[in-house]
Design a protein around this motif. Structure first.
Motif, PDB file in Angstrom:
ATOM      1  N   LEU A  53       0.834  -1.201   0.000  1.00 33.44           N
ATOM      2  CA  LEU A  53       0.000   0.000   0.000  1.00 33.44           C
ATOM      3  C   LEU A  53       0.870   1.254   0.000  1.00 33.44           C
ATOM      4  N   GLU A  54       1.944   1.213   0.792  1.00 37.01           N
ATOM      5  CA  GLU A  54       2.828   2.380   0.834  1.00 37.01           C
ATOM      6  C   GLU A  54       3.551   2.572  -0.503  1.00 37.01           C
ATOM      7  N   LEU A  55       3.878   1.462  -1.174  1.00 38.37           N
ATOM      8  CA  LEU A  55       4.517   1.585  -2.491  1.00 38.37           C
ATOM      9  C   LEU A  55       3.605   2.349  -3.445  1.00 38.37           C
ATOM     10  N   LEU A  56       2.300   2.078  -3.360  1.00 41.15           N
ATOM     11  CA  LEU A  56       1.352   2.785  -4.214  1.00 41.15           C
ATOM     12  C   LEU A  56       1.134   4.215  -3.722  1.00 41.15           C
ATOM     13  N   ASP A  57       0.950   4.370  -2.404  1.00 38.54           N
ATOM     14  CA  ASP A  57       0.788   5.717  -1.831  1.00 38.54           C
ATOM     15  C   ASP A  57       1.944   6.611  -2.217  1.00 38.54           C
ATOM     16  N   GLY A  58       3.159   6.027  -2.176  1.00 37.13           N
ATOM     17  CA  GLY A  58       4.366   6.792  -2.443  1.00 37.13           C
ATOM     18  C   GLY A  58       4.403   7.357  -3.848  1.00 37.13           C
ATOM     19  N   LEU A  59       3.593   6.802  -4.746  1.00 36.15           N
ATOM     20  CA  LEU A  59       3.497   7.350  -6.108  1.00 36.15           C
ATOM     21  C   LEU A  59       2.237   8.188  -6.271  1.00 36.15           C
ATOM     22  N   LEU A  60       1.141   7.704  -5.676  1.00 33.37           N
ATOM     23  CA  LEU A  60      -0.157   8.358  -5.868  1.00 33.37           C
ATOM     24  C   LEU A  60      -0.217   9.726  -5.183  1.00 33.37           C
TER      25      LEU A  60
ATOM     26  N   ALA B 279      -5.027  14.022 -20.080  1.00 34.56           N
ATOM     27  CA  ALA B 279      -6.025  14.109 -21.145  1.00 34.56           C
ATOM     28  C   ALA B 279      -7.019  15.235 -20.863  1.00 34.56           C
ATOM     29  N   ALA B 280      -7.347  15.418 -19.555  1.00 37.84           N
ATOM     30  CA  ALA B 280      -8.306  16.467 -19.209  1.00 37.84           C
ATOM     31  C   ALA B 280      -7.624  17.829 -19.079  1.00 37.84           C
ATOM     32  N   LEU B 281      -6.382  17.814 -18.636  1.00 37.41           N
ATOM     33  CA  LEU B 281      -5.630  19.063 -18.466  1.00 37.41           C
ATOM     34  C   LEU B 281      -4.336  18.950 -19.269  1.00 37.41           C
ATOM     35  N   PRO B 282      -4.361  19.331 -20.534  1.00 38.21           N
ATOM     36  CA  PRO B 282      -3.216  19.060 -21.424  1.00 38.21           C
ATOM     37  C   PRO B 282      -1.879  19.589 -20.905  1.00 38.21           C
ATOM     38  N   ASP B 283      -1.896  20.657 -20.087  1.00 38.84           N
ATOM     39  CA  ASP B 283      -0.622  21.223 -19.654  1.00 38.84           C
ATOM     40  C   ASP B 283      -0.149  20.701 -18.294  1.00 38.84           C
ATOM     41  N   ALA B 284      -0.864  19.711 -17.736  1.00 43.06           N
ATOM     42  CA  ALA B 284      -0.560  19.311 -16.369  1.00 43.06           C
ATOM     43  C   ALA B 284       0.786  18.589 -16.248  1.00 43.06           C
ATOM     44  N   GLY B 285       1.159  17.842 -17.275  1.00 40.99           N
ATOM     45  CA  GLY B 285       2.447  17.131 -17.213  1.00 40.99           C
ATOM     46  C   GLY B 285       2.503  16.080 -16.127  1.00 40.99           C
ATOM     47  N   ALA B 286       1.337  15.523 -15.744  1.00 46.38           N
ATOM     48  CA  ALA B 286       1.299  14.542 -14.651  1.00 46.38           C
ATOM     49  C   ALA B 286       2.017  13.257 -15.025  1.00 46.38           C
ATOM     50  N   ALA B 287       1.871  12.829 -16.287  1.00 52.53           N
ATOM     51  CA  ALA B 287       2.490  11.568 -16.700  1.00 52.53           C
ATOM     52  C   ALA B 287       4.008  11.671 -16.615  1.00 52.53           C
ATOM     53  N   THR B 288       4.545  12.805 -17.076  1.00 55.57           N
ATOM     54  CA  THR B 288       5.993  13.005 -17.014  1.00 55.57           C
ATOM     55  C   THR B 288       6.458  13.000 -15.560  1.00 55.57           C
ATOM     56  N   PHE B 289       5.691  13.686 -14.712  1.00 52.42           N
ATOM     57  CA  PHE B 289       6.049  13.748 -13.296  1.00 52.42           C
ATOM     58  C   PHE B 289       6.020  12.353 -12.673  1.00 52.42           C
ATOM     59  N   ALA B 290       4.944  11.600 -12.970  1.00 50.28           N
ATOM     60  CA  ALA B 290       4.803  10.242 -12.399  1.00 50.28           C
ATOM     61  C   ALA B 290       5.933   9.350 -12.878  1.00 50.28           C
ATOM     62  N   ASP B 291       6.343   9.560 -14.121  1.00 53.42           N
ATOM     63  CA  ASP B 291       7.403   8.744 -14.701  1.00 53.42           C
ATOM     64  C   ASP B 291       8.721   8.928 -13.954  1.00 53.42           C
ATOM     65  N   GLY B 292       8.967  10.133 -13.491  1.00 52.09           N
ATOM     66  CA  GLY B 292      10.238  10.417 -12.812  1.00 52.09           C
ATOM     67  C   GLY B 292      10.222  10.124 -11.325  1.00 52.09           C
ATOM     68  N   LEU B 293       9.077   9.626 -10.810  1.00 58.70           N
ATOM     69  CA  LEU B 293       8.955   9.416  -9.368  1.00 58.70           C
ATOM     70  C   LEU B 293       9.625   8.130  -8.912  1.00 58.70           C
ATOM     71  N   THR B 294      10.231   8.180  -7.740  1.00 62.22           N
ATOM     72  CA  THR B 294      10.665   6.931  -7.114  1.00 62.22           C
ATOM     73  C   THR B 294      10.092   6.924  -5.707  1.00 62.22           C
ATOM     74  N   THR B 295       9.757   5.742  -5.205  1.00 65.36           N
ATOM     75  CA  THR B 295       9.195   5.685  -3.859  1.00 65.36           C
ATOM     76  C   THR B 295      10.318   5.883  -2.841  1.00 65.36           C
ATOM     77  N   GLU B 296       9.982   6.575  -1.771  1.00 61.88           N
ATOM     78  CA  GLU B 296      10.985   6.876  -0.745  1.00 61.88           C
ATOM     79  C   GLU B 296      11.098   5.754   0.271  1.00 61.88           C
ATOM     80  N   VAL B 297       9.952   5.204   0.647  1.00 63.35           N
ATOM     81  CA  VAL B 297       9.932   4.217   1.717  1.00 63.35           C
ATOM     82  C   VAL B 297       9.755   2.826   1.111  1.00 63.35           C
ATOM     83  N   PHE B 298      10.414   1.844   1.668  1.00 70.00           N
ATOM     84  CA  PHE B 298      10.361   0.440   1.227  1.00 70.00           C
ATOM     85  C   PHE B 298      10.917   0.261  -0.190  1.00 70.00           C
ATOM     86  N   ALA B 299      11.674   1.243  -0.683  1.00 75.01           N
ATOM     87  CA  ALA B 299      12.166   1.132  -2.062  1.00 75.01           C
ATOM     88  C   ALA B 299      13.407   0.235  -2.125  1.00 75.01           C
TER      89      ALA B 299
END
Lengths: 328, 94
Positions: free
Chosen positions: A218-225, A308-328
Motif C-alpha cells: 500500500l505504501e509503495l502505491l501511496d508513495g506514487l499516488l 487528457a483532461a488538463l493538457p498542460d498538467a504534465g502529470a504523466a511526465t512527473f509520475a514517470d520520474g517518481l521513485t518511492t521513498e519508503v520500502f524502495a
C-alpha cells in the motif's frame, strides 16, 4: 540572624512501572511508553482461533516481516490516544476552515475548464481508495505483533477513513450539497478505465492474508499516488488558476508526510533487526518486485487521464520520474 | 589569586512536557549539572548552555518551536545570548 532554606528531596521508590524498568532501567517513562511498550499479551492464549488453528491469537506468523523484539520499533510521533485525537481535531478544524472559505468565495464553481472533470471523475473516486486503505490498515491493527506497530496501524486506519470523509465533503461541495457527485464518483471508481489499476491493486491486497505485505505494498502505491495527486497537481493548480485544489491538497500532502514518518521508522527497524533483518530485507525486496510495477502502471494510467483532461498538467511526465521513498 | 567561577544556568519546571527538553539539554551539554528538586529541574553550567530545537524535537516526537521554551522556564542565570529558530544559548556575556 540568617536563615538557610533547604529543601528535602524524597526519592520516589520507583520512577516507572516495573515492565518499563525491566526494559529501560529505573527512569521516568513517557505516557507514550507507558501505553505502548509490552502492552500486547504474549502468552497464556488458551484457545487458538477456530478460523485459523495454525496461529495463536497474537502471533509473529501472520506476516513474513518480523521483529525479534517488536518494541525495537517505536512511533517517532509518539502518538497515543490523547495527542492523536487532539492533533486530528486540529487537522479537521483546519480543513473545515478551508472548505468554508472555498464555499464562501464559490471557488470550486469557478475552477478552470478541465479541473472539474479531473476532480469529479479522477480525484473524488479516491475516497474509495482511502476506504480500501482503511481496511488494510485495520488488518495490520489486528494481526501485527506488538502494540507499537498495531497502534500505528489503528491510527492510520482512522486517518484513512478521515481522508475519505474529507474527500467526500469536497464532493458534496462540488455537487452543491447534493450527493450526485459522490454517486458519479462511485460509478467512476467501478467503471472509469484510468482507475481500474488502482481498484484492482487495492482489491488484490484485500484478499491476501499477510498484513505486512499489505502495509508495504500500500505504501509503495501511496508513495506514487500522493505525490502525483496532492503535490504535483497542487503545483499545477497554483499555476493554472485552480487555487481551490491547492487549498484542499495541502491537508492531504501534510498528512502523508506524517504517515511516512512511522513507516520509515518501521522499515529501519525491520532492516536493522539482528535476527530477522536479512529475511526482512529479502521479503521487502520480494514485495517490491511483485507490487511496484503494478503500482507504477496504476498511477501512470491515472496520470495519463489527468493529462487528457488538463493538457498542460504534465502529470504523466512527473509520475514517470517518481521513485518511492519508503520500502524502495 | 583565584578567579571566581560564574555559573550560568536555567531552572525548568519538572513536568511530563519539559522532560524531553531536559533530556535534550543533557545530551547536548555534557558538562552541566542537573539537580532535581521538587517540581523543578535546576541546570547549572560553567560553559554556555545550548538548547537545540532538533534535539528537543527528536525526543518530543513533534515539531517544537524555540519560543515554547518560555513555557518551561522558571528562572535563569546569565544572559540569553541567542534565541533564534534553531537554538537558544544562555551564557554570561561579560
Amino acid at each position: 540572624m540568617q536563615y538557610e532554606l533547604r529543601q528535602q528531596v524524597v526519592e520516589p521508590k520507583r520512577q516507572a512501572y516495573q515492565y518499563l524498568i525491566d526494559r529501560f532501567g529505573d527512569r521516568p517513562a513517557s505516557r507514550y511508553e507507558e501505553g505502548t511498550v509490552d502492552v500486547q499479551a504474549t502468552e497464556n492464549f488458551h484457545y487458538r482461533p477456530t478460523w485459523d488453528p495454525d496461529h495463536e491469537l497474537y502471533d509473529h506468523g501472520y506476516s513474513v516481516l518480523r521483529l525479534t523484539d517488536p518494541y525495537s520499533f517505536l512511533d517517532p510521533r509518539q502518538l497515543y490516544y490523547a495527542p492523536y485525537v487532539t492533533s486530528r481535531a486540529a487537522h479537521y478544524d483546519a480543513f473545515a476552515r478551508t472548505l468554508a472559505y472555498l464555499n464562501e468565495r464559490s471557488l470550486l464553481e469557478r475552477l478552470p475548464a478541465g479541473w472539474r472533470t479531473v476532480l469529479t471523475t479522477l480525484v473524488l473516486p479516491l475516497r474509495h481508495y482511502e476506504s480500501g486503505a482503511q481496511l488494510l490498515s485495520c488488518d495490520g491493527a489486528r494481526f501485527a505483533y506488538g502494540t507499537s506497530v498495531e497502534q500505528c496501524c489503528t491510527f492510520a486506519a482512522f486517518d484513512r477513513i478521515g481522508n475519505a470523509q474529507l474527500l467526500s465533503t469536497v464532493g458534496l461541495a462540488l455537487g452543491d450539497g447534493a450527493d450526485t457527485e459522490l454517486a458519479n464518483a462511485k460509478r467512476a471508481w467501478l467503471e472509469e478505465p484510468a482507475l481500474q489499476g488502482l481498484r484492482r491493486y487495492v482489491e488484490e491486497l484485500l484478499v491476501q492474508r499477510d498484513w505486512g505485505v499489505s502495509l508495504v505494498a500500500l505504501e509503495l502505491l501511496d508513495g506514487l499516488l500522493y505525490p502525483v495527486v496532492y503535490r504535483h497537481l497542487d503545483e499545477v493548480a497554483l499555476l493554472t488558476g485552480a487555487g481551490a485544489w491547492s487549498l484542499v491538497a495541502q491537508h492531504f500532502s501534510g498528512w502523508y508526510k506524517e504517515q511516512q514518518q512511522w513507516l520509515k521508522a518501521l522499515e529501519k527497524a525491520w532492516r536493522a533487526d539482528p535476527e530477522q533483518g536479512e529475511a526482512n530485507a529479502a521479503a521487502l525486496a520480494a514485495i517490491r518486485d511483485a507490487w511496484l510495477p503494478k503500482a507504477t502502471a496504476a498511477v501512470a494510467a491515472l496520470a495519463a487521464a489527468v493529462d487528457a483532461a488538463l493538457p498542460d498538467a504534465g502529470a504523466a511526465t512527473f509520475a514517470d520520474g517518481l521513485t518511492t521513498e519508503v520500502f524502495a | 589569586m583565584t578567579t571566581a567561577v560564574r555559573l550560568c544556568g536555567v531552572d525548568l519546571q519538572e513536568t511530563e512536557s519539559t522532560r524531553a527538553i531536559v533530556e535534550a539539554i543533557e545530551a547536548d551539554n555534557p558538562e552541566i549539572t542537573v539537580r532535581h528538586v521538587p517540581g523543578l529541574v535546576k541546570i547549572q553550567s560553567v560553559n554556555p548552555v545550548v538548547i537545540k530545537r532538533e534535539s528537543v524535537e527528536a525526543r518530543l516526537g513533534r515539531p517544537w518551536e524555540t519560543h515554547e521554551f518560555q513555557m518551561a522556564i522558571v528562572s535563569y542565570a546569565g544572559h540569553i545570548a541567542e534565541w533564534d529558530d534553531d537554538e537558544i544559548v544562555i551564557k554570561w556575556e561579560h
